[in-house]
Design a protein around this motif. Structure first.
Motif, PDB file in Angstrom:
ATOM      1  N   ASP A   1       0.847  -1.185   0.000  1.00 37.34           N
ATOM      2  CA  ASP A   1       0.000   0.000   0.000  1.00 37.34           C
ATOM      3  C   ASP A   1       0.887   1.240   0.000  1.00 37.34           C
ATOM      4  OD1 ASP A   1      -2.336  -1.493   0.106  1.00 37.34           O
ATOM      5  OD2 ASP A   1      -2.274  -1.633   2.287  1.00 37.34           O
ATOM      6  N   TYR A   2       0.758   2.053  -1.057  1.00 33.60           N
ATOM      7  CA  TYR A   2       1.554   3.271  -1.187  1.00 33.60           C
ATOM      8  C   TYR A   2       0.738   4.470  -0.713  1.00 33.60           C
ATOM      9  CZ  TYR A   2       5.067   0.790  -3.919  1.00 33.60           C
ATOM     10  OH  TYR A   2       6.043  -0.064  -4.337  1.00 33.60           O
ATOM     11  N   LYS A   3       1.388   5.310   0.073  1.00 31.04           N
ATOM     12  CA  LYS A   3       0.740   6.530   0.527  1.00 31.04           C
ATOM     13  C   LYS A   3       0.805   7.565  -0.593  1.00 31.04           C
ATOM     14  CE  LYS A   3       0.646   9.808   4.358  1.00 31.04           C
ATOM     15  NZ  LYS A   3       1.279  10.214   5.629  1.00 31.04           N
ATOM     16  N   VAL A   4      -0.334   8.158  -0.922  1.00 31.22           N
ATOM     17  CA  VAL A   4      -0.428   9.098  -2.034  1.00 31.22           C
ATOM     18  C   VAL A   4      -0.947  10.435  -1.515  1.00 31.22           C
ATOM     19  CG1 VAL A   4      -1.551   9.621  -4.234  1.00 31.22           C
ATOM     20  CG2 VAL A   4      -0.812   7.293  -3.730  1.00 31.22           C
ATOM     21  N   SER A   5      -0.317  11.506  -1.973  1.00 31.39           N
ATOM     22  CA  SER A   5      -0.739  12.854  -1.622  1.00 31.39           C
ATOM     23  C   SER A   5      -1.060  13.617  -2.905  1.00 31.39           C
ATOM     24  CB  SER A   5       0.365  13.582  -0.838  1.00 31.39           C
ATOM     25  OG  SER A   5       0.023  14.929  -0.626  1.00 31.39           O
ATOM     26  N   ILE A   6      -2.266  14.183  -2.981  1.00 32.88           N
ATOM     27  CA  ILE A   6      -2.701  14.944  -4.161  1.00 32.88           C
ATOM     28  C   ILE A   6      -3.074  16.350  -3.712  1.00 32.88           C
ATOM     29  CG2 ILE A   6      -4.373  15.107  -6.046  1.00 32.88           C
ATOM     30  CD1 ILE A   6      -4.650  12.071  -5.933  1.00 32.88           C
ATOM     31  N   SER A   7      -2.382  17.352  -4.279  1.00 35.42           N
ATOM     32  CA  SER A   7      -2.637  18.751  -3.948  1.00 35.42           C
ATOM     33  C   SER A   7      -2.983  19.514  -5.207  1.00 35.42           C
ATOM     34  CB  SER A   7      -1.410  19.381  -3.269  1.00 35.42           C
ATOM     35  OG  SER A   7      -1.046  18.652  -2.122  1.00 35.42           O
ATOM     36  N   SER A   8      -3.597  20.689  -5.024  1.00 35.77           N
ATOM     37  CA  SER A   8      -3.937  21.535  -6.177  1.00 35.77           C
ATOM     38  C   SER A   8      -3.744  22.991  -5.808  1.00 35.77           C
ATOM     39  CB  SER A   8      -5.393  21.293  -6.620  1.00 35.77           C
ATOM     40  OG  SER A   8      -6.297  21.756  -5.631  1.00 35.77           O
ATOM     41  N   ASP A   9      -3.544  23.801  -6.836  1.00 35.00           N
ATOM     42  CA  ASP A   9      -3.463  25.251  -6.687  1.00 35.00           C
ATOM     43  C   ASP A   9      -4.504  25.879  -7.600  1.00 35.00           C
ATOM     44  OD1 ASP A   9      -2.800  27.840  -6.163  1.00 35.00           O
ATOM     45  OD2 ASP A   9      -0.920  27.825  -7.308  1.00 35.00           O
ATOM     46  N   PRO A  10      -5.615  26.453  -7.043  1.00 37.51           N
ATOM     47  CA  PRO A  10      -5.911  26.606  -5.620  1.00 37.51           C
ATOM     48  C   PRO A  10      -6.395  25.309  -4.994  1.00 37.51           C
ATOM     49  CG  PRO A  10      -7.694  27.467  -6.924  1.00 37.51           C
ATOM     50  CD  PRO A  10      -6.626  27.080  -7.892  1.00 37.51           C
ATOM     51  N   LYS A  11      -6.427  25.295  -3.666  1.00 35.20           N
ATOM     52  CA  LYS A  11      -6.824  24.089  -2.949  1.00 35.20           C
ATOM     53  C   LYS A  11      -8.355  23.950  -2.909  1.00 35.20           C
ATOM     54  CE  LYS A  11      -6.605  26.312   1.589  1.00 35.20           C
ATOM     55  NZ  LYS A  11      -6.009  26.280   2.935  1.00 35.20           N
ATOM     56  N   ASP A  12      -8.817  22.947  -2.146  1.00 32.51           N
ATOM     57  CA  ASP A  12     -10.251  22.656  -1.960  1.00 32.51           C
ATOM     58  C   ASP A  12     -10.919  22.189  -3.249  1.00 32.51           C
ATOM     59  OD1 ASP A  12     -10.077  23.330   0.707  1.00 32.51           O
ATOM     60  OD2 ASP A  12     -10.589  25.423   0.352  1.00 32.51           O
ATOM     61  N   ALA A  13     -10.152  21.521  -4.133  1.00 34.09           N
ATOM     62  CA  ALA A  13     -10.753  20.921  -5.327  1.00 34.09           C
ATOM     63  C   ALA A  13     -11.220  19.506  -4.981  1.00 34.09           C
ATOM     64  CB  ALA A  13      -9.744  20.876  -6.464  1.00 34.09           C
ATOM     65  N   GLU A  14     -12.350  19.072  -5.579  1.00 36.39           N
ATOM     66  CA  GLU A  14     -12.851  17.731  -5.351  1.00 36.39           C
ATOM     67  C   GLU A  14     -11.958  16.718  -6.065  1.00 36.39           C
ATOM     68  OE1 GLU A  14     -16.842  17.779  -6.744  1.00 36.39           O
ATOM     69  OE2 GLU A  14     -17.611  18.939  -5.048  1.00 36.39           O
ATOM     70  N   VAL A  15     -11.661  15.603  -5.368  1.00 33.83           N
ATOM     71  CA  VAL A  15     -10.767  14.569  -5.913  1.00 33.83           C
ATOM     72  C   VAL A  15     -11.592  13.322  -6.249  1.00 33.83           C
ATOM     73  CG1 VAL A  15      -8.745  13.132  -5.496  1.00 33.83           C
ATOM     74  CG2 VAL A  15      -8.848  15.452  -4.550  1.00 33.83           C
ATOM     75  N   TYR A  16     -11.484  12.895  -7.500  1.00 36.67           N
ATOM     76  CA  TYR A  16     -12.150  11.671  -7.940  1.00 36.67           C
ATOM     77  C   TYR A  16     -11.079  10.698  -8.429  1.00 36.67           C
ATOM     78  CZ  TYR A  16     -16.525  14.329  -7.823  1.00 36.67           C
ATOM     79  OH  TYR A  16     -17.586  15.085  -7.435  1.00 36.67           O
ATOM     80  N   ILE A  17     -11.070   9.488  -7.861  1.00 37.13           N
ATOM     81  CA  ILE A  17     -10.121   8.450  -8.267  1.00 37.13           C
ATOM     82  C   ILE A  17     -10.926   7.302  -8.867  1.00 37.13           C
ATOM     83  CG2 ILE A  17      -8.328   6.852  -7.513  1.00 37.13           C
ATOM     84  CD1 ILE A  17      -7.643   8.765  -5.277  1.00 37.13           C
ATOM     85  N   ASN A  18     -10.649   7.017 -10.143  1.00 37.62           N
ATOM     86  CA  ASN A  18     -11.423   6.007 -10.892  1.00 37.62           C
ATOM     87  C   ASN A  18     -12.921   6.300 -10.811  1.00 37.62           C
ATOM     88  OD1 ASN A  18      -9.130   4.705 -11.708  1.00 37.62           O
ATOM     89  ND2 ASN A  18      -9.274   3.041 -10.236  1.00 37.62           N
ATOM     90  N   GLY A  19     -13.253   7.599 -10.866  1.00 34.34           N
ATOM     91  CA  GLY A  19     -14.644   8.021 -10.891  1.00 34.34           C
ATOM     92  C   GLY A  19     -15.301   8.137  -9.536  1.00 34.34           C
ATOM     93  N   ALA A  20     -14.617   7.710  -8.475  1.00 31.24           N
ATOM     94  CA  ALA A  20     -15.209   7.740  -7.133  1.00 31.24           C
ATOM     95  C   ALA A  20     -14.699   8.943  -6.363  1.00 31.24           C
ATOM     96  CB  ALA A  20     -14.875   6.459  -6.367  1.00 31.24           C
TER      97      ALA A  20
END
Length: 439
Positions: A370-389
């Protein structure tokens, strides 16, 4: 008889004196009447046309040079420079027509001259009310081939006659203006007629790094990949927040001040490696085992803390074959699951071939990291969908097993950001930063 003659003489002299006094009074009255009742004709401003001495021309131009008794003006319409003599009667006004001192005029100001051509008389110098001034302009998009300046979404044009000066009012050309200089712009509508460099760009120099796999982040809106030949790096003069991020090392954060035209050495203490906690889970036996990583041996259940890097992990247990796997460890907690294969004789191995194949399949399924993953955006507070979920909002942290994943970031007012990431044993990145583009 003599008395009558004297009387007549007196009357004549008195009449003459009275007539002269009356004449003088009449002349003075006529002069006063004309002065008070007939106003002076005001000047009439026209452009590039002189009809007679009572008409004036208005010239819009840029101040190229100022002397005590003369002023050089670049005529915007004719694109030619002319010198005008400044008289003691010449009025100097601001854009609201209020009187201002001649010394308040500056090279690069856009002015309107009221000029009496026939008499070579400069009547008035006025700051143009139609001109704009934009000061402290930074990070402009300068297209020198097309002679344009972009401020945000607004495009301005300049010409070969645009007045361009450095900090000390020395004439320069646009090729001598650096991308990170701080500028003052003056113009009318979408035309820039005057550019002044307020402060030259400064530079940052980064000392020797243990590795160059990383980036320098500036004010959270600019990322510069690290390389050995990146120095010196230009920056706008002023205060900046910078983050030096090297793969596998803790980030270094600084607030720095860049001076105009100078280079700052970015000091940094010894870099600290990021740490990973590795947990070993052997699924098909409860007996003791040993874990060997880079010549160091760990016992069953012992906490293993390692700097982020790539390692070969070997697990040995009595009655089982050695288990070997290569892991690329990133910051955080990593769980390694393993099924050990029993040691058997050739006859037993041959007779249980089908069972071994099944065990191998089970082992392949169990050997997941299990790999730890960090996803950030500029600007922040964006909704994150992984494989549609839907998984949450940025900054998002989670764990993913080996495989390929589709990532979609959504935020109101910005375009959807879509990408794919691949997680496998050779993966060397688990932190992702994406910049969203406004609609």
């Amino acid at each position: 008889m003599k008395k009558n003659k004297t009387f007549i003489t007196t009357v004549i002299i008195s009449s003459i004196v009275g007539f002269m006094v009356l004449l003088i009074v009449m002349l003075v009255g006529i002069k006063y009447f004309v002065t008070e009742t007939v106003p002076k004709e005001p000047y009439k401003a026209i452009t590039n046309e002189v009809k007679d001495d009572n008409f004036y021309i208005t010239i819009t131009g840029v101040i190229r040079n100022l002397e005590e008794q003369s002023i050089d003006i670049l005529d915007i319409e004719k694109r030619e420079i002319k010198t005008y003599q400044v008289q003691t009667t010449t009025r100097v006004q601001d854009s609201t027509e209020k009187t201002m001192p001649y010394s308040a005029l500056k090279v690069g100001d856009i002015v309107e001259l009221i000029y009496q051509s026939q008499k070579d008389n400069l009547v008035c110098v006025r700051i143009s009310p139609n001109a704009f001034t934009k000061t402290d302009m930074k990070n402009l998009d300068i297209d020198r081939s097309n002679r344009t300046l972009k401020i945000g979404s607004v495009l301005y044009h300049y010409t070969g006659h645009t007045n361009i000066v450095d900090e000390e009012d020395n004439m320069i050309n646009m090729h001598e203006v650096n991308d990170y200089d701080i500028l003052e712009l003056k113009g009318i509508d979408d035309q820039v007629f005057s550019v002044k460099v307020l402060a030259r760009e400064g530079y940052i120099h980064i000392g020797k790094l243990p590795i160059y796999d990383g980036y320098l982040e500036i004010n959270r809106n600019r990322q510069v990949p690290l390389s050995e030949d990146m120095n010196p790096l230009p920056l706008v003069a002023g205060e900046h927040n910078v983050v030096l991020q090297l793969k596998g090392y803790e980030p270094i954060t600084r607030t720095i001040t860049i001076e105009s035209g100078k280079t700052l050495e970015l000091d940094h203490e010894e870099f600290k490696r990021l740490q990973t906690t590795l947990t070993i889970q052997v699924l098909n036996t409860d007996q003791d085992y040993k874990v060997k990583i880079k010549d160091k041996v760990y016992k069953k259940g012992e906490v293993i803390t390692l700097p982020t890097d790539t390692y070969t992990v070997e697990i040995t247990a009595s009655g089982f074959k050695p288990y070997v796997q290569t892991l690329n460890l990133q910051e955080g907690n990593v769980v390694m699951k393993a099924n050990l294969v029993s040691e058997v004789s050739e006859e037993e191995e041959s007779s249980s071939e089908s069972e071994s194949k099944k065990e191998e399949q089970d082992n392949n399924q169990a050997n997941q990291v299990d790999y730890k993953v960090s996803i950030s955006s500029d600007p922040k507070d964006a909704e994150v969908y992984i494989n549609g979920a839907y998984k949450g909002i940025t900054p998002f942290k989670g764990t993913l097993e080996v495989g390929e994943y589709s990532i979609i970031l959504k935020k109101e007012g910005y375009k959807n950001y879509e990408t794919n990431i691949l997680i496998d044993q050779s993966d060397d990145q688990n932190s992702y930063l994406y910049t969203l583009i406004p609609n």
